[in-house]
Design an enzyme around this catalytic site. Sequence first.
Site: not given
Length: 395
Positions: A327, A332
Site C-alpha cells: 500500500c 503506510c
Amino acid sequence: MYTLIKTEGKARRGQFETVHGTFRTPCFMNVGTAAAIKGGVSSIDLKDLKCQVELCNTYHLHLRPTDEVIRKMGGLHKFMNWDKPILTDSGGFQVFSLAKLRKIKEEGVFFNSHIDGRRIFIGPEESMRIQSNLGSTIAMAFDECVDNSVMKITDDMDEKTKQRIIRKAYDYSKNSCERTTRWLYRCKEEMARLNSLPDTINKHQLLFGINQGCTFEDLRIRHMEEIAKLDMDGYAVGGLAVGESTSEMYRILDAVVPHMPEKKIRYLMGVGTPSNIIEAVARGIDLFDCVMPSRNARHATIFTWQGIMHITNKCYELDPNPIDPECDCPTCRNFSRSYIRHLFKADEQLAGRLAVTHNLYFYNTLTERIREALDNGTFEQFRAKYSPLLSKLIK
C-alpha cells in the site's frame, strides 16, 4: 447518466455522469454520516485517498445542524467543501435501525429523535425536501428496510412454527414492498416539483429507487419489475446485510440483479467486506457504500492485501514495517506497525485517523483495481485470488 463501457461475465465496467462530475464504476462511496468521515478525515484528505463519491445521512443532518442550516450555507458541497458527487440516503434505513423509536403509517414514519426524544416525522415528500435542501448530487427514495433476522429459523423448531414465522415475515414484506412502491411514486413527483423551483440549490438532483423484499426471491423480482417501470436515474438493492447470511445475500443478488435495468447504475446499499464487494461486482453491481472501513479502523482492525489485521496484537510491538507493504497510502508511507499499535494502546486520537486513512484508501484502491481488471479482461482471475484472500485473518 450511466454509460456501460464493457462487461466480463455479469461484471460491469462503466461511468456515471452528474452535475458534480463523472465517476467511474465499480465505485465505493466513502461514508461521511454527519458530513464528515468519523476518524478525523476531512473532505480535503479524501481527494488524496482516491474518493470519488461521498455519502451523507439525511436523517442525521436533518436533526443537526438541520437541513435548513445547510441550505442557508449553500448546500452540502459548500458546507463541507467537497466539489465531487455526494449521495444522500433518504432516512428510510432509520425506519429499520431505530425500530423502538418509530411508527410506520401510509403517510410516512413518526420518529422519536435519538438525540433528545423530540417527535419528528419523515415521509416521501419530507425526505425529498430535506435532500433538496442539502443539495446532494443523488437523492435516495424513501423506503422501508425490513430486518431479515426476524425470520430466523432454528433446528429445534417444529415445522408448523417454522411455516408460521415464514408466512408472517412474507406477508409483512409484501405489504412493505407495496408501500415502498407507492412512496416511490410520491418521491418522484415531489423531486420533479422541487427541481423546477427557481431557488432550488441543485436543479439537476438525481433520484434512485430502492428494491426491497426481504429474502423472498419472488417479492424481490416483482418489486424490481414494478419500480423499473418508473425510469429512475438509478436503482439500488436495499435491505441486505441486515441480519441474513452472506450466502442468502448472494442468493438474492443472483435472483434480482438480472431484473435491474441494464442501462441504469446498480447500487448495493450498506455492503460490505472487500470480498462482498468483489462478489457483488461479479453479480452485476456497480456502486457500494459501507461504514465498515472507517468503523473497523477506529477499533484497530485493518484491511490489507494479505488479509485482515488486528494492529494491537502483541506481534506488532516491535514491527518496523508499514501496515501493508503493498500500500502507498499516507499512513503506510510514513508510519510503522509498531508506532500505530502504540497509538492505539495509548488511546491517542491519531491512531484512529491513521487507521481510517489506510482503510479508506484500501477500499478505494480495491475498486480501482477491480476496474483495471475489468478493463484488462482479468476480473475472474482477480476474483479467484482476492475474494478468499481478503477475508482471511492475518495471524
